[in-house]
Design a protein around this motif. Sequence first.
Motif, short mmCIF file in Angstrom:
data_model
loop_
_atom_site.label_atom_id
_atom_site.label_comp_id
_atom_site.label_asym_id
_atom_site.label_seq_id
_atom_site.Cartn_x
_atom_site.Cartn_y
_atom_site.Cartn_z
N ARG A 13 9.19 9.90 -4.23
CA ARG A 13 9.78 9.75 -2.86
C ARG A 13 10.04 8.37 -2.49
NH1 ARG A 13 5.30 11.93 1.05
NH2 ARG A 13 3.70 10.21 0.58
N MET A 14 10.90 8.19 -1.55
CA MET A 14 11.07 6.75 -0.98
C MET A 14 10.04 6.84 -0.12
SD MET A 14 14.37 5.99 -1.78
CE MET A 14 15.89 6.57 -2.09
N ILE A 15 9.63 5.55 0.08
CA ILE A 15 8.71 5.20 1.30
C ILE A 15 9.66 4.39 2.23
CG2 ILE A 15 6.69 5.04 -0.15
CD1 ILE A 15 7.81 1.85 1.37
N ASP A 16 9.18 4.37 3.48
CA ASP A 16 9.99 3.66 4.49
C ASP A 16 9.08 2.66 5.14
OD1 ASP A 16 12.56 4.06 5.05
OD2 ASP A 16 12.19 6.08 5.29
N HIS A 17 9.38 1.58 5.34
CA HIS A 17 8.54 0.54 6.15
C HIS A 17 9.62 0.04 6.91
CE1 HIS A 17 5.24 -1.76 7.23
NE2 HIS A 17 5.89 -2.94 7.25
N TYR A 59 8.56 -7.13 7.94
CA TYR A 59 8.93 -6.77 6.56
C TYR A 59 9.71 -5.52 6.72
CZ TYR A 59 6.49 -10.80 4.59
OH TYR A 59 5.94 -12.01 4.25
N ARG A 60 10.88 -5.33 5.99
CA ARG A 60 11.21 -3.81 6.08
C ARG A 60 11.49 -3.63 4.35
NH1 ARG A 60 16.78 -3.01 8.84
NH2 ARG A 60 17.08 -4.92 7.45
N ALA A 61 11.33 -2.21 4.12
CA ALA A 61 11.20 -1.68 2.85
C ALA A 61 11.77 -0.28 2.78
CB ALA A 61 10.14 -2.03 2.13
N HIS A 62 12.66 0.26 2.10
CA HIS A 62 13.13 1.29 1.82
C HIS A 62 13.23 1.63 0.39
CE1 HIS A 62 14.79 5.32 2.52
NE2 HIS A 62 15.92 5.11 1.95
N GLY A 63 12.43 2.58 -0.22
CA GLY A 63 12.93 2.65 -1.69
C GLY A 63 11.54 3.25 -2.60
N ILE A 64 11.26 3.20 -3.75
CA ILE A 64 10.47 3.42 -4.49
C ILE A 64 9.50 2.47 -5.12
CG2 ILE A 64 11.38 5.87 -4.83
CD1 ILE A 64 11.88 4.88 -7.62
N LEU A 65 8.39 2.74 -5.61
CA LEU A 65 7.80 2.08 -6.55
C LEU A 65 8.11 2.58 -7.89
CD1 LEU A 65 5.47 -0.08 -7.12
CD2 LEU A 65 3.96 1.78 -7.69
N LEU A 73 0.76 -1.18 -0.04
CA LEU A 73 0.02 0.17 -0.15
C LEU A 73 0.95 1.32 -0.01
CD1 LEU A 73 -2.65 -1.17 2.59
CD2 LEU A 73 -3.02 -0.59 0.15
N LYS A 74 1.93 1.16 0.70
CA LYS A 74 2.90 2.28 0.97
C LYS A 74 3.45 2.72 -0.66
CE LYS A 74 3.86 2.34 5.79
NZ LYS A 74 4.98 1.99 6.82
N LEU A 75 3.81 1.61 -1.08
CA LEU A 75 4.26 1.80 -2.55
C LEU A 75 3.42 2.31 -3.50
CD1 LEU A 75 6.63 -1.28 -2.60
CD2 LEU A 75 7.63 1.01 -2.71
N TRP A 76 2.31 1.76 -3.74
CA TRP A 76 1.38 2.30 -4.57
C TRP A 76 0.69 3.53 -4.28
CZ3 TRP A 76 -1.40 -3.29 -3.42
CH2 TRP A 76 -0.69 -4.05 -4.24
N GLU A 77 0.47 3.79 -3.15
CA GLU A 77 -0.47 4.89 -2.80
C GLU A 77 0.43 6.16 -2.54
OE1 GLU A 77 -3.81 5.31 -2.70
OE2 GLU A 77 -4.06 3.33 -3.50
N GLY A 78 1.79 5.80 -1.78
CA GLY A 78 2.58 6.77 -1.57
C GLY A 78 4.00 7.30 -2.10
N SER A 79 4.37 6.69 -3.29
CA SER A 79 5.59 6.85 -3.60
C SER A 79 5.51 8.06 -4.79
CB SER A 79 6.19 5.36 -4.33
OG SER A 79 7.49 5.78 -4.57
N TRP A 80 4.65 8.15 -5.45
CA TRP A 80 4.55 8.88 -6.49
C TRP A 80 3.27 9.75 -6.47
CZ3 TRP A 80 6.84 9.05 -11.71
CH2 TRP A 80 7.85 8.14 -11.94
N SER A 81 3.10 11.34 -6.65
CA SER A 81 2.25 12.30 -6.61
C SER A 81 1.57 11.88 -7.97
CB SER A 81 2.57 13.40 -6.49
OG SER A 81 3.27 14.15 -7.69
#
Length: 464
Positions: free
Chosen positions: A196-200, A205-211, A168-176
């Motif tokens: 922008r990068m998302i942080d989880h 799970y850990r993820a730092h990066g973009i979609l 969800l963070k990648l889909w909803e939050g990585s690109w305006s």
Amino acid sequence: MKPLVFGIFQYIAPNGTVGSAWQHPSDTSHEYLTIAHWTKLAQKFESAGLDFLFLADSYGFPALDGELLEAAVREGRGIPQGDPMPIVTAMAAVTEKLGFILTTSTTVEAPAANARRFATLDHFTAGRIGWNIVTGSSGATAAALMGKDLIAHDVRYDMADDYVDVCLKLWEGSWSDDALVVDKAAGVYADPAGVRMIDHDGPYYRAHGILNLPPSPQRTPLLVQAGASGRGRDFAGRNAEAVFVAGGVPSVVAANVAGVRASAVAAGRAADSVKLLVGALFITAPTHEEAVAKHTEMLAMSTNEGAAAIYAGNTGIDLLALDPDLPLAQTSTEMGQSNVERYLAKDGTPAPLVRDILENFRTTGINGSVFVGTPEEVVDALEEFVRATDVDGFLVQPHLTPGTYDDFIELVLPVLRERGLAPGEYRGSTLREQLFGEGRSRLPESHRGHDFAWAGTTGGDSAG
Ligand SMILES: Cc1cc2nc3c(=O)[nH]c(=O)nc-3n(C[C@H](O)[C@H](O)[C@H](O)COP(=O)(O)O)c2cc1C
């Protein structure tokens, strides 16, 4: 009664919900590894105005204690099974409106890999993609194949919640929404301020990066869930916009449906924000006698050994090894629980004996509801079932391909439409619009995924 949702249930395999229907002389499902088989089916479903094609999947297969179940191999039940992903673009190329719901398990790939693949498919299908989120049927064999231990049932769902957060963070939050510029004259592809990068940093799970893709028409694919255990229903209430439930005894289905709606409400969502869709077989013909004959023919293709293999693959329980005159021991399994819970004592009814469970599973299959009769009889029974259970629609399970679907389309659908029970035309262009109405391509505000959205479009400026 409001119009219902109708999807088609398929998987990349020779068909059969009850028994091995692929062996019938008229069945074409043995062609499941050709592209033309699927493009023809997709066109058929779209010209009939059906909502979507659902492709089930599992990396698991019928085996017990590390041994393959021979009946599964011999009868083509659960073995073989291909990956549904690659065929979708071919089907999307020959259709415009039909939705596609694809299954992936949260126990197989990293969440970011899953998110990127679904985002790519949402672009290629112009917003017609849904994700059936499962923690995996036949969990033991799937885990062993991936070189992992089987994770305890409820922990799998805890992990799935965390997994979905990353997606969800990648889909909803990585690109305006306005990041994509594509100005050839200025040489600007995208606006760096809009990516922008998302942080989880979650419990699993850990993820730092973009979609690494601009937003697709739906951003988040339509979120679907299958798996009606108690913990599965909690998960559905938090995440799912549609839930596939097994059919069977209406009071049991009604309890499942009410359970999912209650957990949606507990998650701050409306009870009707989740579409409950039940897997069902429709065996129909112009006369009652012909329909009954088709049903009898179907049952003749279903063996105890094949049914027990499917049951064992799903639950880890070998019905053939148990005393037929005793009920299922009420011990829990760390594999799929829906098909164990289905056969326990409930509502004051005693638990069925193993011999009755096997016969019920042999004749009704993994998803439980079989409607047999003339189109009018089938639609009468379907209406009664909807009234008793509060489901929103059906997944038409595979028996003969394409025969069972042709019967449904040519005989049942006109009666449904006459009674206002099936929509006459497609609504909007994305899958979410098709299910929830025009202008609703994106996740609704009441869904927790909205909190991860880019600042300004929704719920807050933090994606982390
Ligand atoms: C209509 C329907 C479709 C399903 N499709 C899948 C599927 O494609 N893959 C899968 O692993 N489980 C699928 N399931 C769920 C499994 O039957 C099983 O219940 C689940 O994977 C285990 O979760 P549970 O313990 O919550 O039941 C489906 C269930 C239903 C009712």
